[in-house]
Design an enzyme around this catalytic site. Structure first.
Site, PDB file in Angstrom:
ATOM      1  N   ALA A 109     107.315  73.934   9.026  1.00 27.16           N
ATOM      2  CA  ALA A 109     108.750  75.616   9.397  1.00 27.16           C
ATOM      3  C   ALA A 109     109.858  75.212  10.215  1.00 27.16           C
ATOM      4  CB  ALA A 109     107.681  76.705   9.628  1.00 27.16           C
TER       5      ALA A 109
ATOM      6  N   ASN B  19     101.475  76.518  15.210  1.00 24.13           N
ATOM      7  CA  ASN B  19     101.680  74.863  15.148  1.00 24.13           C
ATOM      8  C   ASN B  19     102.958  74.229  15.376  1.00 24.13           C
ATOM      9  OD1 ASN B  19      99.124  73.929  13.655  1.00 24.13           O
ATOM     10  ND2 ASN B  19      99.633  75.580  11.724  1.00 24.13           N
TER      11      ASN B  19
ATOM     12  N   TYR C  51      87.768  66.681   8.493  1.00 27.47           N
ATOM     13  CA  TYR C  51      88.474  65.473   7.543  1.00 27.47           C
ATOM     14  C   TYR C  51      88.937  64.757   8.340  1.00 27.47           C
ATOM     15  CZ  TYR C  51      86.132  69.484   4.538  1.00 27.47           C
ATOM     16  OH  TYR C  51      84.891  69.922   4.251  1.00 27.47           O
TER      17      TYR C  51
ATOM     18  N   ALA D 265      94.610  72.778   4.919  1.00 25.58           N
ATOM     19  CA  ALA D 265      93.551  73.886   4.688  1.00 25.58           C
ATOM     20  C   ALA D 265      93.225  74.223   6.429  1.00 25.58           C
ATOM     21  CB  ALA D 265      92.180  72.945   4.574  1.00 25.58           C
TER      22      ALA D 265
ATOM     23  N   SER E  60      98.777  71.132   9.564  1.00 25.98           N
ATOM     24  CA  SER E  60      97.887  71.851  10.756  1.00 25.98           C
ATOM     25  C   SER E  60      97.746  71.182  11.879  1.00 25.98           C
ATOM     26  CB  SER E  60      96.297  71.907  10.235  1.00 25.98           C
ATOM     27  OG  SER E  60      96.511  72.845   9.114  1.00 25.98           O
TER      28      SER E  60
ATOM     29  N   HIS F  83     112.512  80.452  14.287  1.00 26.31           N
ATOM     30  CA  HIS F  83     111.450  79.463  15.856  1.00 26.31           C
ATOM     31  C   HIS F  83     113.243  78.406  15.975  1.00 26.31           C
ATOM     32  CE1 HIS F  83     107.609  79.737  13.778  1.00 26.31           C
ATOM     33  NE2 HIS F  83     108.191  79.396  12.617  1.00 26.31           N
TER      34      HIS F  83
END
Length: 266
Positions: free
Chosen positions: A123, A189, A78, A70, A93, A218
């Site tokens: 990724a 990230n 959270y 999220a 994340s 990347h």
């Protein structure tokens, strides 16, 4: 059958849920925590799970493993209560862990409550190599260069007040991980992941906008007295969220599979 709960009901959460449904039938979605009631209810109806809208209700019945899909703000909101409940938290994340105070609080909360933090590769790959090399003594250099379509970078705080040239390859950022994640929170990230895995907070980040790019690429360069490596990963942008790669959600599913599998690959 093992139960799993998720945070988020957007594009990457849907990719994750589809993978479970089609390829990992040994897992079942139990519940989804979403900020948007409409999205969460649609998601819950589609995947036959419960929709919950606040963390207290979520933790009353959430599965032993929670997968965050999220965004960094949600993870910061959270993570601590989830870890305090003794659950395993799979994090997509990872950029949130660039905040040193938050990272240390999360680690302490997990260790004191038998919780667990799993930061997935997203990724990229090669985290096993970076962790292995981190066990050596001595200096090392880690550089990660991310190349994306200019359109996928639009709206990033790091571009405020700048006009991005959409016609030529342009280096839009060079600097440290902390500055990178602040300026491009939805794009880098991977830089934080590489820094955490290599235990090199001084990891260098370069972000390139390339109008010819049809994938998010990347390249990680590692140099030390122990080993040298260049690792490159190119993933297609998620159709519903071009700022991210579909492989990011798949990595969370692969991590979940590893947690329960009698054989794991590291």
């Amino acid at each position: 059958m093992s139960l799993v709960s998720v945070i988020g009901a957007g594009s990457l959460a849907n990719v994750f849920a589809n993978v479970l449904h089609e390829f990992l039938p040994e897992f079942k979605l139990h519940s989804v925590l979403g900020r948007s009631q409409e999205k969460a209810e649609v998601f819950a109806s589609k995947y036959s799970c419960q929709a919950v809208f606040n963390i207290d209700d979520f933790l009353k019945e959430a599965a032993p493993v929670v997968v965050e899909l999220a965004g960094g703000a949600a993870l910061k909101d959270y993570a601590l209560p989830i870890l305090k409940s003794g659950r395993t938290l799979i994090c997509l994340s990872s950029g949130a862990f660039a905040d040193e105070d938050f990272k240390q609080q999360a680690i302490l909360t997990a260790s004191e409550n038998n919780g667990r933090i799993c930061i997935v590769n997203g990724a990229i790959g090669g985290l096993d190599f970076l962790q292995t090399c981190a066990l050596q003594r001595g200096s090392a250099e880690v550089i990660i260069e991310t190349t994306k379509s200019p359109k996928s970078l639009l709206g990033a705080p790091g571009l405020d007040g700048r006009t991005l040239d959409l016609t030529k390859r342009t280096v839009v950022f060079e600097g440290g991980v902390q500055e990178a994640i602040k300026g491009f929170p939805k794009n880098i990230n991977v830089g934080v992941i590489a820094s955490l895995a290599s235990q090199k907070p001084q990891t260098k980040v370069r972000i390139v906008a390339d109008p010819a790019a049809n994938s998010n690429t990347h390249q990680i360069t590692y140099r030390s007295a122990l080993a040298d490596a260049v690792m490159e990963f190119s993933g297609k942008p998620d159709p519903a969220n071009p700022k991210s790669s579909t492989t990011a959600a798949l990595s969370a599913a692969a991590c979940l599979k590893n947690l329960y599998s009698p054989i794991t690959f590291w």
